[in-house]
Design a protein around this motif. Structure first.
Motif, PDB file in Angstrom:
ATOM      1  N   PRO A 276       0.830  -1.201   0.000  1.00 36.19           N
ATOM      2  CA  PRO A 276       0.000   0.000   0.000  1.00 36.19           C
ATOM      3  C   PRO A 276       0.868   1.255   0.000  1.00 36.19           C
ATOM      4  O   PRO A 276       2.030   1.208   0.390  1.00 36.19           O
ATOM      5  CB  PRO A 276      -0.799  -0.107   1.295  1.00 36.19           C
ATOM      6  CG  PRO A 276      -0.617  -1.494   1.790  1.00 36.19           C
ATOM      7  CD  PRO A 276       0.611  -2.039   1.159  1.00 36.19           C
TER       8      PRO A 276
ATOM      9  N   GLU B 157      -0.012 -11.159   0.707  1.00 28.42           N
ATOM     10  CA  GLU B 157      -1.419 -11.056   0.348  1.00 28.42           C
ATOM     11  C   GLU B 157      -2.301 -11.153   1.585  1.00 28.42           C
ATOM     12  O   GLU B 157      -3.310 -10.459   1.688  1.00 28.42           O
ATOM     13  CB  GLU B 157      -1.776 -12.157  -0.649  1.00 28.42           C
ATOM     14  CG  GLU B 157      -1.100 -11.975  -1.992  1.00 28.42           C
ATOM     15  CD  GLU B 157      -1.391 -13.121  -2.951  1.00 28.42           C
ATOM     16  OE1 GLU B 157      -2.165 -14.037  -2.598  1.00 28.42           O
ATOM     17  OE2 GLU B 157      -0.846 -13.093  -4.046  1.00 28.42           O
TER      18      GLU B 157
ATOM     19  N   LEU C  98      -2.378  -7.812   3.325  1.00 23.32           N
ATOM     20  CA  LEU C  98      -3.240  -6.883   2.594  1.00 23.32           C
ATOM     21  C   LEU C  98      -4.712  -7.160   2.895  1.00 23.32           C
ATOM     22  O   LEU C  98      -5.493  -6.232   3.136  1.00 23.32           O
ATOM     23  CB  LEU C  98      -2.995  -6.991   1.085  1.00 23.32           C
ATOM     24  CG  LEU C  98      -1.707  -6.381   0.566  1.00 23.32           C
ATOM     25  CD1 LEU C  98      -1.523  -6.703  -0.914  1.00 23.32           C
ATOM     26  CD2 LEU C  98      -1.679  -4.885   0.780  1.00 23.32           C
TER      27      LEU C  98
ATOM     28  N   TYR D 209      -8.035  -4.930   2.208  1.00 18.94           N
ATOM     29  CA  TYR D 209      -7.947  -5.029   0.757  1.00 18.94           C
ATOM     30  C   TYR D 209      -8.687  -6.270   0.278  1.00 18.94           C
ATOM     31  O   TYR D 209      -8.769  -7.271   0.983  1.00 18.94           O
ATOM     32  CB  TYR D 209      -6.485  -5.125   0.300  1.00 18.94           C
ATOM     33  CG  TYR D 209      -5.742  -3.826   0.336  1.00 18.94           C
ATOM     34  CD1 TYR D 209      -5.427  -3.157  -0.829  1.00 18.94           C
ATOM     35  CD2 TYR D 209      -5.359  -3.260   1.542  1.00 18.94           C
ATOM     36  CE1 TYR D 209      -4.742  -1.954  -0.791  1.00 18.94           C
ATOM     37  CE2 TYR D 209      -4.678  -2.064   1.592  1.00 18.94           C
ATOM     38  CZ  TYR D 209      -4.374  -1.417   0.420  1.00 18.94           C
ATOM     39  OH  TYR D 209      -3.703  -0.230   0.450  1.00 18.94           O
TER      40      TYR D 209
ATOM     41  N   TYR E 285      -4.930  -6.273  -5.656  1.00 19.38           N
ATOM     42  CA  TYR E 285      -5.627  -6.053  -4.391  1.00 19.38           C
ATOM     43  C   TYR E 285      -5.906  -4.567  -4.258  1.00 19.38           C
ATOM     44  O   TYR E 285      -5.027  -3.740  -4.488  1.00 19.38           O
ATOM     45  CB  TYR E 285      -4.792  -6.570  -3.217  1.00 19.38           C
ATOM     46  CG  TYR E 285      -4.808  -8.073  -3.149  1.00 19.38           C
ATOM     47  CD1 TYR E 285      -5.817  -8.740  -2.461  1.00 19.38           C
ATOM     48  CD2 TYR E 285      -3.848  -8.826  -3.793  1.00 19.38           C
ATOM     49  CE1 TYR E 285      -5.852 -10.121  -2.415  1.00 19.38           C
ATOM     50  CE2 TYR E 285      -3.872 -10.209  -3.759  1.00 19.38           C
ATOM     51  CZ  TYR E 285      -4.882 -10.847  -3.062  1.00 19.38           C
ATOM     52  OH  TYR E 285      -4.923 -12.218  -3.027  1.00 19.38           O
TER      53      TYR E 285
END
Length: 100
Positions: free
Chosen positions: A5, A16, A19, A24, A50
């Motif tokens: 981000p 991931e 996030l 996200y 994302y």
């Protein structure tokens, strides 16, 4: 692997899972665009990253990049957003019990 981000320094890799815990969700967009030399021909491009709903800053940033840098003018864009997990749905398991 997704980009971190904007608030996170680029040197810090973000997974991931991190996030998704930050809110996200996976956004998939299909962009239909006209071929530069053949304006009557439509082609499609699929983009996935994302992103944060409902503002979708990454998606709109990519669309602005496309309009600024790509010669094929956009005809239409359709997208979907799926939030995989939320902070309250995930828990870190420290131990493991084995039977046998």
């Amino acid at each position: 692997m997704p980009k971190p981000p904007a608030a996170t320094p680029a040197a810090t890799p973000v997974s991931e899972t991190e996030l998704m815990l930050r809110g996200y969700g996976l956004t998939t967009a299909e962009l239909f665009y006209r071929m530069p030399d053949y304006r009557h021909v439509l082609n499609s491009f699929v983009w996935q990253d994302y992103d944060l709903a409902p503002d979708h800053p990454r998606l709109f940033g990519f669309i602005e990049f496309w309009q600024r840098e790509i010669e094929g003018p956009l005809h239409s864009v359709r997208f979907t957003h799926r939030k995989m997990i939320a902070p309250g749905e995930w828990r870190n398991v420290v131990g493991e019990f084995r039977y046998h």
